[in-house]
Design a protein around this motif. Sequence first.
Motif, PDB file in Angstrom:
ATOM      1  N   TYR A 111       0.850  -1.203   0.000  1.00 12.82           N
ATOM      2  CA  TYR A 111       0.000   0.000   0.000  1.00 12.82           C
ATOM      3  C   TYR A 111       0.880   1.245   0.000  1.00 12.82           C
ATOM      4  N   GLY A 112       1.935   1.201   0.825  1.00 14.23           N
ATOM      5  CA  GLY A 112       2.803   2.380   0.960  1.00 14.23           C
ATOM      6  C   GLY A 112       3.491   2.749  -0.349  1.00 14.23           C
ATOM      7  N   ARG A 113       4.095   1.768  -0.994  1.00 13.03           N
ATOM      8  CA  ARG A 113       4.837   2.068  -2.226  1.00 13.03           C
ATOM      9  C   ARG A 113       3.953   2.039  -3.463  1.00 13.03           C
ATOM     10  N   GLY A 114       2.893   1.205  -3.399  1.00 15.28           N
ATOM     11  CA  GLY A 114       2.109   0.982  -4.606  1.00 15.28           C
ATOM     12  C   GLY A 114       0.877   1.848  -4.734  1.00 15.28           C
ATOM     13  N   VAL A 115       0.366   2.355  -3.636  1.00 14.81           N
ATOM     14  CA  VAL A 115      -0.897   3.097  -3.692  1.00 14.81           C
ATOM     15  C   VAL A 115      -0.723   4.536  -3.198  1.00 14.81           C
ATOM     16  N   MET A 116       0.051   4.728  -2.144  1.00 14.40           N
ATOM     17  CA  MET A 116       0.236   6.093  -1.629  1.00 14.40           C
ATOM     18  C   MET A 116       0.999   6.944  -2.650  1.00 14.40           C
ATOM     19  N   GLN A 117       0.798   8.227  -2.555  1.00 17.51           N
ATOM     20  CA  GLN A 117       1.377   9.161  -3.528  1.00 17.51           C
ATOM     21  C   GLN A 117       2.492   9.978  -2.892  1.00 17.51           C
ATOM     22  N   PRO A 118       3.502  10.355  -3.693  1.00 18.96           N
ATOM     23  CA  PRO A 118       4.546  11.243  -3.160  1.00 18.96           C
ATOM     24  C   PRO A 118       3.904  12.502  -2.574  1.00 18.96           C
ATOM     25  N   GLY A 119       4.428  12.951  -1.458  1.00 18.57           N
ATOM     26  CA  GLY A 119       3.857  14.123  -0.788  1.00 18.57           C
ATOM     27  C   GLY A 119       2.921  13.736   0.339  1.00 18.57           C
ATOM     28  N   GLN A 120       2.526  12.458   0.359  1.00 17.92           N
ATOM     29  CA  GLN A 120       1.650  12.011   1.456  1.00 17.92           C
ATOM     30  C   GLN A 120       2.479  11.562   2.659  1.00 17.92           C
ATOM     31  N   PHE A 121       1.796  11.476   3.791  1.00 18.74           N
ATOM     32  CA  PHE A 121       2.447  11.082   5.040  1.00 18.74           C
ATOM     33  C   PHE A 121       1.774   9.849   5.640  1.00 18.74           C
ATOM     34  N   VAL A 122       2.574   9.071   6.347  1.00 22.08           N
ATOM     35  CA  VAL A 122       2.032   8.062   7.257  1.00 22.08           C
ATOM     36  C   VAL A 122       2.033   8.715   8.637  1.00 22.08           C
ATOM     37  N   LEU A 123       0.941   8.511   9.369  1.00 23.86           N
ATOM     38  CA  LEU A 123       0.846   9.070  10.722  1.00 23.86           C
ATOM     39  C   LEU A 123       0.738   7.910  11.709  1.00 23.86           C
ATOM     40  N   PRO A 135       8.749  -0.262   9.974  1.00 23.63           N
ATOM     41  CA  PRO A 135       8.376  -0.352   8.553  1.00 23.63           C
ATOM     42  C   PRO A 135       8.032   1.011   7.949  1.00 23.63           C
ATOM     43  N   TRP A 136       7.463   1.904   8.758  1.00 28.23           N
ATOM     44  CA  TRP A 136       7.087   3.236   8.244  1.00 28.23           C
ATOM     45  C   TRP A 136       8.324   4.110   8.100  1.00 28.23           C
ATOM     46  N   GLN A 137       9.291   3.944   8.989  1.00 20.41           N
ATOM     47  CA  GLN A 137      10.552   4.683   8.815  1.00 20.41           C
ATOM     48  C   GLN A 137      11.269   4.194   7.549  1.00 20.41           C
ATOM     49  N   MET A 138      11.210   2.883   7.324  1.00 24.75           N
ATOM     50  CA  MET A 138      11.840   2.338   6.114  1.00 24.75           C
ATOM     51  C   MET A 138      11.161   2.886   4.858  1.00 24.75           C
ATOM     52  N   LEU A 139       9.838   3.025   4.935  1.00 29.75           N
ATOM     53  CA  LEU A 139       9.092   3.584   3.798  1.00 29.75           C
ATOM     54  C   LEU A 139       9.507   5.042   3.568  1.00 29.75           C
ATOM     55  N   ARG A 140       9.574   5.787   4.665  1.00 32.90           N
ATOM     56  CA  ARG A 140      10.021   7.187   4.563  1.00 32.90           C
ATOM     57  C   ARG A 140      11.436   7.256   3.962  1.00 32.90           C
ATOM     58  N   ASP A 141      12.307   6.353   4.403  1.00 33.96           N
ATOM     59  CA  ASP A 141      13.709   6.405   3.980  1.00 33.96           C
ATOM     60  C   ASP A 141      13.937   5.823   2.581  1.00 33.96           C
ATOM     61  N   ALA A 142      12.859   5.301   1.978  1.00 34.03           N
ATOM     62  CA  ALA A 142      13.003   4.753   0.619  1.00 34.03           C
ATOM     63  C   ALA A 142      13.084   5.866  -0.427  1.00 34.03           C
ATOM     64  N   ASN A 143      12.958   7.107   0.018  1.00 33.03           N
ATOM     65  CA  ASN A 143      13.071   8.265  -0.893  1.00 33.03           C
ATOM     66  C   ASN A 143      12.077   8.232  -2.040  1.00 33.03           C
ATOM     67  N   ILE A 144      10.843   7.893  -1.728  1.00 32.57           N
ATOM     68  CA  ILE A 144       9.803   7.941  -2.758  1.00 32.57           C
ATOM     69  C   ILE A 144       8.776   9.024  -2.402  1.00 32.57           C
ATOM     70  N   GLY A 145       9.172   9.900  -1.507  1.00 34.72           N
ATOM     71  CA  GLY A 145       8.338  11.080  -1.231  1.00 34.72           C
ATOM     72  C   GLY A 145       7.277  10.871  -0.169  1.00 34.72           C
ATOM     73  N   ILE A 146       7.324   9.739   0.535  1.00 38.18           N
ATOM     74  CA  ILE A 146       6.359   9.512   1.617  1.00 38.18           C
ATOM     75  C   ILE A 146       6.991   9.978   2.929  1.00 38.18           C
ATOM     76  N   GLY A 147       6.281  10.848   3.629  1.00 37.98           N
ATOM     77  CA  GLY A 147       6.792  11.359   4.905  1.00 37.98           C
ATOM     78  C   GLY A 147       6.197  10.594   6.090  1.00 37.98           C
ATOM     79  N   LEU A 148       6.667  10.947   7.270  1.00 38.27           N
ATOM     80  CA  LEU A 148       6.223  10.252   8.483  1.00 38.27           C
ATOM     81  C   LEU A 148       5.968  11.265   9.588  1.00 38.27           C
ATOM     82  N   ARG A 149       4.828  11.118  10.229  1.00 39.61           N
ATOM     83  CA  ARG A 149       4.492  11.962  11.380  1.00 39.61           C
ATOM     84  C   ARG A 149       4.143  11.066  12.563  1.00 39.61           C
ATOM     85  N   TYR A 150       4.249  11.656  13.762  1.00 42.56           N
ATOM     86  CA  TYR A 150       3.926  10.904  14.977  1.00 42.56           C
ATOM     87  C   TYR A 150       2.887  11.651  15.800  1.00 42.56           C
ATOM     88  N   VAL A 151       1.889  10.935  16.270  1.00 45.65           N
ATOM     89  CA  VAL A 151       0.924  11.516  17.204  1.00 45.65           C
ATOM     90  C   VAL A 151       1.517  11.405  18.603  1.00 45.65           C
TER      91      VAL A 151
END
Length: 415
Positions: A111-123, A135-151
């Motif tokens: 879902y992260g690499r295949g469906v989410m769009q660059p500029g979007q964030f995982v929270l 896994p979410w840090q790894m997604l962020r660090d894959a340099n495909i434009g997905i960011g990460l936020r923490y509540v």
Amino acid sequence: MDTIATPIFDLTRIRRDFPILATKVHGKPLTFLDSGASAQKPRAVIEAMTRSMETAYANVHRGAYHLSETATESYEAARVATQRFLGAAEAEEIVFTSNSTAAINLVAHSYGRGVMQPGQFVLTSEMEHHANLVPWQMLRDANIGIGLRYVRVTERGEIDLNDLAAKLADGKVGLVAITHMSNVLGTVTPAAQIARMTHEAGAKVLFDGSQAAVHRHVDVTAIDADFYVFTAHKLYGPTGIGVLYGKRKLLDAMPPFLGGGDMIESVTLERTTYAAAPARFEAGTPPIIEAVGLHAAIDYVTNIGMPAIEAHERALVDHAMAVLPQVEGLRIIGGAQDRGGVFAFSLDGVHPHDLSTFLDRHGIAVRAGRHCAEPLHTRFGVEGGTTRASFGLYTTPGEIDLLAQKITEARRFFA
Ligand SMILES: Cc1ncc(COP(=O)(O)O)c(C=O)c1O
């Protein structure tokens, strides 16, 4: 030890279902207070798995012969049992993985690499087990434009819903990934409310139900979860099998994660087309015997009744809340209103490893360390770790009393 009948169910009878509870450790009766890490197995699970290997074992989905068909039926029956257990609409929404960690990684990759769009964030949150964080840090660090936020997590150890709202407000979050019950604080998060807030912000939500599914009746449809994961070995089932629930239309839109046998529709040397979900996400020989064990575990807890298990646990939590704070020098981390039977604590002047070794000498198994939740320990200023007692459906109030008594003795001993 107190093994008398409680008003909720007959604990003496329940405990007889778990052969390991009759063993001794260092000559003392076993007091197993580490079910949050992995729960013990009832005879029904052990026997179902043995029976399957002795009488009905073959690879699934492959052979057109009787044993293979029987094994396939058992494997698919486990899927239907899991669907019912979670309140999912269709069995095809249940994907078997090897554990919760694999299920979350599947979503992060697919879902992260295949469906989410660059500029979007995982929270996600500060409260997560590393399985729902790395896994979410790894997604962020894959340099495909997905960011990460923490509540943020409040001082009481609850999800800060104002912070959640603030971090959803700009509409840039594509996926919220939050625990349904903390493996450190015991906090049960308000899943339906989190799902509602997430959906209003246009995002999807994944719940890590590794702890919650053991302690509560979970209904993914009522919560309106988009993804929900849990792991069988904490639910009195075997290791080696976990569950990813995903809404049908989301799974259908997701590319495969692992490639190989069983997940294809057709293969030529030029190209491969993929099977529909859930097969698309179950590459290779699946956990066949483990699925039988999971099915038996689901039947076991369902027969006792999840509401009864929850009520028993509430009684244990109340008892622990009455007893543990009486122990001098003991500090329980967090204090959520809605919590399950997991208590992490520190003891003045005693290192968690020393404490757990002391308790082990008295037959008490607890976990010491940071319980795969290092950021949460940092958040509460206990970087050195905590000691954790976690309950199962076989835990007795007397075991909690014994724990409190031995912690008191440990404090004196180490002073
Ligand atoms: C809240 C939570 N999430 C995820 C996991 C990971 O489970 P598994 O190791 O079975 O993948 C655990 C296990 O301790 C957990 O407590």
